[in-house]
Every structure is written in structure tokens, then in C-alpha cells.
Design a protein around this motif. Structure first.
Motif, PDB file in Angstrom:
ATOM      1  N   SER A  20     -27.736  22.043 -20.981  1.00 25.88           N
ATOM      2  CA  SER A  20     -27.932  22.816 -20.179  1.00 25.88           C
ATOM      3  C   SER A  20     -29.094  22.607 -19.247  1.00 25.88           C
ATOM      4  O   SER A  20     -29.342  23.090 -17.995  1.00 25.88           O
ATOM      5  N   ARG A  21     -30.247  21.800 -19.762  1.00 22.27           N
ATOM      6  CA  ARG A  21     -31.417  21.538 -18.938  1.00 22.27           C
ATOM      7  C   ARG A  21     -31.076  20.611 -18.068  1.00 22.27           C
ATOM      8  O   ARG A  21     -31.619  20.742 -16.751  1.00 22.27           O
ATOM      9  N   ILE A  25     -30.290  32.375 -26.093  1.00 26.87           N
ATOM     10  CA  ILE A  25     -29.865  32.189 -24.993  1.00 26.87           C
ATOM     11  C   ILE A  25     -29.505  33.248 -24.177  1.00 26.87           C
ATOM     12  O   ILE A  25     -29.779  33.854 -22.962  1.00 26.87           O
ATOM     13  N   ASN A  26     -28.537  34.206 -24.994  1.00 29.33           N
ATOM     14  CA  ASN A  26     -28.172  35.599 -24.400  1.00 29.33           C
ATOM     15  C   ASN A  26     -27.670  36.282 -25.894  1.00 29.33           C
ATOM     16  O   ASN A  26     -26.601  36.116 -26.276  1.00 29.33           O
ATOM     17  N   SER A  41     -23.843  25.795 -22.215  1.00 31.36           N
ATOM     18  CA  SER A  41     -24.228  25.614 -23.506  1.00 31.36           C
ATOM     19  C   SER A  41     -23.883  26.419 -24.428  1.00 31.36           C
ATOM     20  O   SER A  41     -23.821  26.247 -25.753  1.00 31.36           O
ATOM     21  N   GLU A  97     -26.598  27.720 -18.962  1.00 29.97           N
ATOM     22  CA  GLU A  97     -26.822  28.476 -19.955  1.00 29.97           C
ATOM     23  C   GLU A  97     -25.354  28.716 -20.612  1.00 29.97           C
ATOM     24  O   GLU A  97     -25.085  28.878 -21.944  1.00 29.97           O
ATOM     25  N   ASP A 122     -29.230  23.061 -15.143  1.00 30.87           N
ATOM     26  CA  ASP A 122     -29.764  24.082 -14.622  1.00 30.87           C
ATOM     27  C   ASP A 122     -31.183  23.518 -13.777  1.00 30.87           C
ATOM     28  O   ASP A 122     -31.854  24.108 -12.991  1.00 30.87           O
ATOM     29  N   MET A 170     -27.548  35.115 -15.377  1.00 35.41           N
ATOM     30  CA  MET A 170     -27.367  34.022 -16.376  1.00 35.41           C
ATOM     31  C   MET A 170     -27.005  32.676 -15.544  1.00 35.41           C
ATOM     32  O   MET A 170     -26.288  32.812 -14.546  1.00 35.41           O
TER      33      MET A 170
END
Length: 575
Positions: free
Chosen positions: A38-39, A152-153, A275, A272, A42, A268
Motif C-alpha cells: 500500500s505504501r 486501515i479502516n 491492502s 489502502e 499510495d 480511502m
């Protein structure tokens, strides 16, 4: 049951600990990779920072390689621990079976014990490997992935939390329905093994009576029964997988729908969501692993229960502790109003009010019709069975006071059914005395009239007998068994109709050799031929489990109608 089994994993404690540690490390490395991914999406791709992408990409590769190494290490450690555990468990069960009395063996049946020591131990071993690997991997992944997804969420996490009760209910239903089916399946394995064992042991009889087709049909029925029962058990288990897959894919679709809306709304980022989906997939896969593991445990639970039954079974006949109790000083035997029955719940005694005194060194013959309990009487002397009433003294001491090894080393039995083992003649003979010299082997075989036929074989005493001694005749088997007993140099020698397959001249030669070879030993001879016991110091006539008469040949000819009838009928046969 768990406490009973875990002690057998003790010698492999190190591997049993290292396997779950390596699995935990592998899972933590796997959990970190989606976060790095994800890094990359993003931050690195969004900012077109190739150095950042390369740096995290290299770190992902290193973590993947480390995870692969940890996975391989956990596989090895778990395999060693499981195989070692299975080996220890199988050995412990076999050793306990060796301590069983005849009544204990009758309780389980030979075929069932074979299944328990093979199929059931394998199932239990597989369950242990699964416990130290899969049942560690799945919970660690579930907890770790849930934590990462929540970070994350937190709102999207509620989607897959709905799936947990559904999967739990499905798992409980499958376990409850499948367990009795697997118990019945293992019972079918016992029947199949019994059919195979019986057929292979009696293969010559099957061929002689042209019963191959009948045996094939019997095996086919047992095999089909096992197949049908296996299908019934497995058909319940396989319903779990479709339920799990529907639940998993439904959760992923729901997450993609709601996650897409969050991306459109700017709440979002794309990386993210990627992942998050990876973590949700790991969570749901871990739930599926737990479900499959518990399903396998259902199968194994039936096997575990059967193994524990063998381990917990206590021998009904227990002697004095090793090193304690008296030594067998002579071969005297005294039955003092002895009663015996095979089962405590049985209504009638097999032997009733037996009073018999045998001095050390005497030769005693036992005659009686079929079912008169001749074999039952002599099996009480080495405590193959226990008396149920009265007193039985051997060597001047009650049999229950002896260490069983001491008692049975001093009492040699040549059974009615002659048993030899795979291996050479020399190896079989040394069951009587493991340290016997070649000269002693030859001397014993000459006394048993076996030396001549042994030396007629090309390899002599190194001739391979095959399984159960299939390469020798019935009479040769009997003589080898007598020679084996003579090598033990027993205080008491019991011959249970052990010369029935030899001619009368050989029978007479064996009896003469016994008189000279075992002068100080007590000899108890069960025979169908009066000629085999007519020179005994005393002859016991049994009828319906009672002593009908007792005395020398001449005395019994005068007063025993049963003995006189047997002798007369045999003399007519000779004429």
C-alpha cells in the motif's frame, strides 16, 4: 485424552516449540507485505518516487524470502515432532498390548488392535502436526490481519465480522453430525482388517476348499461397507467448504463495493483498499483453515479415543513388581479346590473344585474328551488366566505372589496351536534361550526328534521358516516348538497335545528324550492318545471341567470306565 497423549510428545518438545515459533514468524512477515504494498502504491507511485518504490520492493522480496525460509523450517520441525510423536504413541500402545492378558485381547479383537496401531495412530499423528502448525498459523493470522485491517479502516471491518457467526454455526453443525459417522467408519476398518487377516492366515485352507470366490465376495462386502460409511462421513464434511467459499467471496464483493464508494468519496486511498482486501482475504482464509482443521480433528478425535482406550486398558492379570516376589524353586503344583470361568459374569464354571497335587519332577498325563477343559487347566499354571476360586500354588507359593516374568520363565508351554515366527530356525529356537550355543540347539533338537529333518534342508538351522512357519509341516512345527521349550530349561514343561501330528514311534522317542533331558522338571502332558501318557506317574481324567478319576495306567484300567473306554477304542483302532 489430551493429557494422556501429550506425554508422548515429550522427547520432541524442542521441535514442537520451534514449529509454532517459525509459523508465527512466517505469518508476521506475510502480514507486513500488504502494508508495504500500500505504501508503494499510495506514496511511491503517487509521487513517482522510483527510489522509494525500489527500496520497499527490495524489502518485500527479502521479507518474502525470509517468510519462505520460516515456512520451510516450520514444516520440517512439525514433521519431525509429529512423526516422533506417532512413533512414541505407537510404541506405547504396542507395549501395553504386550502386557494384556488373554481377556484384554479378547475385549478388543486382533483386527481392531491392528487398526488402532496403524490407521488410528496415523490419524492422531496428523492431528498433532496440524495442531502445532495450522492451528497456530490460522489464529495468529486472524488476529494480526484483523488488527491491520482495523488500523486501515474500522468501518469496513464490520463487513467480515458478520461472516464469523455464519462460519462458526456451520462448523459446529458439521462436527456434531460427522463425529458418529467417523466412529462407524473406523469400525468398518476393523471388519476389513479382520477379513484380510483371516484370509491371509488361512490361505492354504481357502485354496484347498476352493473358497476363493467366497472370500472375494466377503472382502467385497467389507470393502463396500467401508466405502459407503466413508462416503456418508465425508459427504457431511465437504458441505463445509462451499459454505466457507460463499461466505468469503460475499465478503470480498461487499468490501469492494463499499471500499470503492469510500475511494470515490476521497475517504480511502487505492493502496489502502488493496491492502485491506489482502488482509480481509487472509482473515477469511484463516477462518477457512480453522474450519478445515477442526474438521480434521473430528476425524482424528474418533481415532484418538480408540488409541486412548488401548493406552488406558489395564491388564487384568498383574504380578508382583519386578525384583520382588519369590523365585520359582521347584516344579511342584497344587490345585486346592480351584474353580475357574473365563468371564466373571458367566453362569457356570469351566473348571469346578479341582484338587490336584503334583510333586516336582513328576510326569502327569491329562486325558479327557473335547470340551473337558484340559487346556484351561494348564493355562492357569503360568497365569495366562486367573483362577476365580480356591488356591493354586506353584513351587510352594501362590501364583499371584510371583513376578509374571519369573513365573513364566520357569513354565514352558508347547501350545495346542503351534506358533513359529518369521525368521530362521535358529532364531525361532532361541526364543527358548537367547544365549543358547549351537551345541545346545542341536542337543534340544535331537531330544525333540527335529535335528534330522533340519539338517536335511540346504541351509540347515539357517533355513528361513517364512511367516508363521509356512515352510515346514505340522509335525515339524510341533517338534521345533518342543525343542524351543526344552532350551528354556523350565521347572515345569507343559505339552498341550503337542505330538498329535507325529507318528507313534516319534512320539515315543520324544517322550523318552524328555525323561532323560529334563530329569528334574515336572512334565504335564495333555494327549488324545493313551500311549502318550500311559507311562506317566499319574494320569488325570477330566470330564465336564471336573476330575473324574486319577491314578496310574493300571489303576485307571481297573476302576475308571471313561479311561477304559478310551483305551479300548484306541486299541481297536490300532488292530
Amino acid at each position: 485424552m489430551i493429557k494422556t497423549l501429550l506425554k508422548y510428545a515429550g522427547p520432541y518438545k524442542k521441535e514442537s516449540i520451534l514449529a509454532p515459533l517459525c509459523v508465527t514468524a512466517e505469518v508476521l512477515l506475510e502480514i507486513t507485505i500488504p502494508l508495504l504494498m500500500s505504501r508503494i502504491v499510495d506514496v511511491g507511485i503517487e509521487n513517482r518516487d522510483l527510489a522509494y518504490v525500489a527500496k520497499l520492493g527490495l524489502l518485500m522480496i527479502m521479507m518474502a524470502l525470509a517468510g519462505m525460509f520460516m515456512g520451510a523450517a516450520s514444516s520440517r520441525f512439525s514433521a519431525v515432532a509429529a512423526m516422533g510423536f506417532g512413533s512414541e504413541l505407537r510404541l506405547a500402545a504396542f507395549c501395553n498390548v504386550q502386557n494384556f492378558s488373554f481377556s484384554n485381547v479378547d475385549k478388543f479383537s486382533t483386527a481392531s488392535l491392528v487398526t488402532r496401531l496403524t490407521t488410528d495412530v496415523t490419524n492422531t499423528q496428523n492431528a498433532y502436526q496440524m495442531c502445532i502448525r495450522m492451528l497456530v498459523r490460522a489464529p495468529v493470522m486472524l488476529i494480526s490481519a484483523t488488527f491491520m485491517a482495523f488500523s486501515i479502516n474500522s468501518e469496513l471491518v464490520t463487513v467480515f465480522l458478520v461472516a464469523i457467526p455464519v462460519l462458526a454455526c456451520a462448523l459446529v453443525c458439521v462436527v456434531r453430525l460427522a463425529y458418529p459417522k467417523f466412529i462407524a467408519m473406523l469400525a468398518r476398518y476393523d471388519r476389513l482388517n479382520a477379513s484380510v487377516q483371516e484370509n491371509l492366515i488361512a490361505i492354504r485352507v481357502v485354496k484347498a476348499f476352493v473358497r476363493s470366490e467366497y472370500e472375494k465376495q466377503k472382502f467385497r462386502e467389507a470393502n463396500d461397507g467401508l466405502m459407503d460409511q466413508s462416503i456418508k462421513a465425508e459427504s457431511i464434511v465437504i458441505t463445509l467448504m462451499p459454505i466457507m467459499q460463499v461466505t468469503v467471496y460475499s465478503c470480498i464483493i461487499a468490501i469492494l463495493w463499499f471500499g470503492g464508494q469510500l475511494i470515490i468519496g476521497g475517504v480511502m486511498l487505492s493502496g489502502e483498499l488493496m491492502s485491506f482486501i489482502s488482509y480481509v482475504t487472509q482473515i477469511l482464509m484463516s477462518l477457512m483453515m480453522i474450519g478445515m482443521a477442526f474438521t480434521q480433528l473430528v476425524i482424528s478425535r474418533a481415532s484418538i479415543q480408540r488409541i486412548v482406550e488401548v493406552l488406558d486398558e489395564r491388564p487384568e492379570i498383574v504380578g508382583a513388581p519386578e525384583g520382588e516376589g519369590p523365585q520359582l524353586e521347584d516344579g511342584s503344583v497344587e490345585f486346592d479346590h480351584v474353580n475357574f470361568k473365563y468371564a466373571k459374569a458367566a453362569g457356570e464354571d469351566v473348571l469346578s473344585d479341582i484338587c490336584l497335587s503334583i510333586r516336582s519332577g513328576e510326569t502327569v498325563g491329562i486325558l479327557g474328551g473335547t470340551g473337558s477343559a484340559k487346556t484351561s487347566l494348564v493355562q492357569l499354571i503360568p497365569r495366562l488366566y486367573d483362577i476365580t476360586g480356591g488356591r493354586l500354588l506353584v513351587g510352594g507359593h501362590p501364583v499371584k505372589d510371583y513376578d509374571l516374568n519369573v513365573l513364566r520363565r520357569g513354565v514352558a508351554m508347547v501350545l495346542q496351536k503351534n506358533v513359529l515366527f518369521s525368521g530362521t530356525i535358529r532364531e525361532n529356537l532361541r526364543w527358548g534361550d537367547a544365549n543358547a550355543t549351537d551345541e545346545e540347539l542341536v542337543e534340544a533338537c535331537k531330544a525333540a526328534s527335529a535335528h534330522d529333518f533340519i539338517t536335511s534342508f540346504p541351509k540347515g538351522y539357517d533355513t528361513d521358516l517364512g511367516q508363521g512357519g509356512v515352510n515346514v509341516s505340522g509335525g515339524q512345527k510341533q517338534r521345533l516348538c518342543i525343542a524351543r521349550a526344552l532350551l528354556a530349561k523350565p521347572k515345569i514343561l507343559i505339552l498341550d497335545d503337542s505330538t498329535s501330528a507325529v507318528d507313534t514311534a516319534t512320539d515315543a522317542a520324544i517322550r523318552e528324550a524328555l525323561r532323560t533331558h529334563l530329569k528334574g522338571s515336572t512334565k504335564i502332558i495333555i494327549a488324545q492318545r493313551v500311549a502318550s501318557v500311559c507311562n506317566a506317574d499319574k494320569i488325570v481324567v477330566l470330564s465336564d471341567g471336573k476330575i473324574a478319576d486319577m491314578g496310574t495306567h493300571d489303576e485307571l484300567m481297573e476302576r475308571s470306565e471313561i479311561y477304559r473306554e478310551v483305551y479300548t477304542s484306541q486299541q481297536k483302532g490300532v488292530e
